[in-house]
Motif scaffolding. Structure first.
Motif, PDB file in Angstrom:
ATOM      1  N   SER A   1      31.713  33.851  47.928  1.00 58.57           N
ATOM      2  CA  SER A   1      30.086  33.956  47.524  1.00 58.57           C
ATOM      3  C   SER A   1      29.481  32.825  48.338  1.00 58.57           C
ATOM      4  O   SER A   1      29.954  31.702  48.343  1.00 58.57           O
TER       5      SER A   1
ATOM      6  N   GLY B   1      26.331  37.101  43.754  1.00 56.23           N
ATOM      7  CA  GLY B   1      27.743  37.200  44.308  1.00 56.23           C
ATOM      8  C   GLY B   1      28.925  37.094  43.507  1.00 56.23           C
ATOM      9  O   GLY B   1      29.838  37.809  43.163  1.00 56.23           O
TER      10      GLY B   1
ATOM     11  N   LEU C   1      28.088  38.215  49.777  1.00 62.14           N
ATOM     12  CA  LEU C   1      29.536  38.132  49.469  1.00 62.14           C
ATOM     13  C   LEU C   1      30.211  38.584  50.465  1.00 62.14           C
ATOM     14  O   LEU C   1      30.050  39.831  50.971  1.00 62.14           O
TER      15      LEU C   1
END
Length: 380
Positions: free
Chosen positions: A196, A72, A211
């Motif tokens: 994230s 992420g 994400l």
């Protein structure tokens, strides 16, 4: 065994494991397939996305499933830089970020981007004034962690978001891996563009994450392939992992309603007890710190020696972050905070979950006292 290393990873909830096994064994179709089994898997994936979005109070279309925090962070940082490099090649971050952010920035530096690494004060916190001074016309992204994974310092995310309302073209990424479930993070109110999270930090499974990409924000994908996750993250979706992560997030946020106060009480008791032990210096600040992390040093005792001593007593703690602990080098976070190298080499991190109890904490504190006394005798 008493497990006090929850910032490294948490034990998955049984219900989370059960959901993963059920989806993996009964709904194992590829969600991209046209047949009914594929359709079942696609519906489960959509339901997981809906659940995560509701828990984070964002839109389902703003949630993209990943393999965890590292992916992420890399997708947010490199994806932003690669897509917007014609607008500018300057990025801003802090000097105490997780390796997945720091290394991504270093890789971009090799590609011609310029990175500003903001210093932190003795509490591990950046200055918003320093941040504003660092902004240039070429700045395209600011990436700041929500909670420091080693000392627990909470960064001024809201204040940064307020500042960036004056700079609408700069993207704001937050690594919230250590904060979800412990610190409120209203994504829509804080002017965050990218965020994230990682499932195994809140009793989900390793290899799962998400994400948040605010509607209208565009990124260059890092993977080429079948254009899954709306062309942002190619690769056959981990449906069972997404379902399990959604369940883990729901259970964690539910437990937080009562668990946070108990967690704060446990950490407070540990902090008070540690201050009474000769040679202990606590690095985690009292203010602006997450309730689950407590970082301290015991003067003259190497951290790896102390950790093994506690493990012999059935207690698991850690040194720095799990990503850096095997390097046997002083914590860069503590060094950036002005802690001496000698003390940084003695750093211990205790990290809690909602499953830990005050009884366990008392046992850990007694073991710390006993180990410190024993090791000092041996070292004389």
């Amino acid at each position: 065994m008493i497990y006090f290393d929850n910032s490294a990873t948490t034990k998955p909830f049984k219900e989370v494991l059960d959901s993963f096994v059920t989806v993996s064994s009964e709904y194992y179709g590829n969600p991209s397939s046209l047949h009914s089994m594929g359709g079942q898997a696609e519906r489960l994936l959509s339901q997981a996305r809906d659940q995560v979005s509701k828990l984070l109070t964002v839109k389902p279309s703003e949630i993209y499933f990943t393999s965890g925090g590292t992916e992420g962070n890399n997708l947010a940082i490199k994806g932003s830089a690669l897509l917007h490099k014609n607008k500018g090649r300057h990025l801003i971050t802090s000097s105490v970020e997780h390796p997945s952010v720091k290394s991504a920035m270093e890789q971009l530096e090799q590609e011609g981007f310029e990175i500003t690494y903001l210093p932190v004060n003795e509490f591990g916190r950046i200055s918003v004034a320093d941040l504003e001074k660092s902004i240039r016309n070429e700045t395209i992204l600011i990436s700041i962690m929500m909670v420091n994974n080693e000392v627990g310092t909470i960064q001024p995310i809201k204040e940064i978001g307020d500042l960036l309302k004056k700079y609408p073209t700069i993207l704001f990424h937050v690594d919230a891996v250590q904060g979800i479930g412990k610190i409120p993070l209203p994504l829509n109110k804080y002017r965050i563009d990218l965020c994230s999270i990682s499932g195994h930090k809140f009793h989900g499974l390793k290899g799962t994450g998400a994400l948040f990409i605010r509607e209208g924000v565009r990124l260059a994908p890092l993977f080429s392939g079948g254009n899954q996750e709306r062309k942002i993250r190619s690769g056959t979706e981990n449906v069972a992992g997404a379902v399990a992560m959604a369940k883990a997030l729901r259970m964690t946020l539910t437990k937080a309603e009562t668990g946070l106060e108990r967690m704060r009480n446990i950490r407070s008791m540990l902090r008070k007890g540690l201050t009474e032990i000769d040679g202990v210096q606590i690095h985690t600040p009292i203010e602006n710190s997450a309730p689950h992390i407590l970082n301290f040093s015991i003067k003259g005792i190497k951290s790896e020696v102390f950790i093994h001593s506690l493990e012999q007593k059935g207690i698991v703690v850690s040194t720095t972050s799990a990503c850096s602990s095997k390097k046997k080098s002083p914590s860069k976070t503590l060094l950036e905070m002005g802690v001496s190298e000698t003390l940084a080499e003695s750093a211990i991190r205790v990290s809690l979950s909602f499953e830990n109890s005050m009884e366990e904490a008392n046992t850990v504190l007694a073991a710390i006292r006993e180990s410190a006394t024993q090791l000092r005798k041996v070292m004389k």
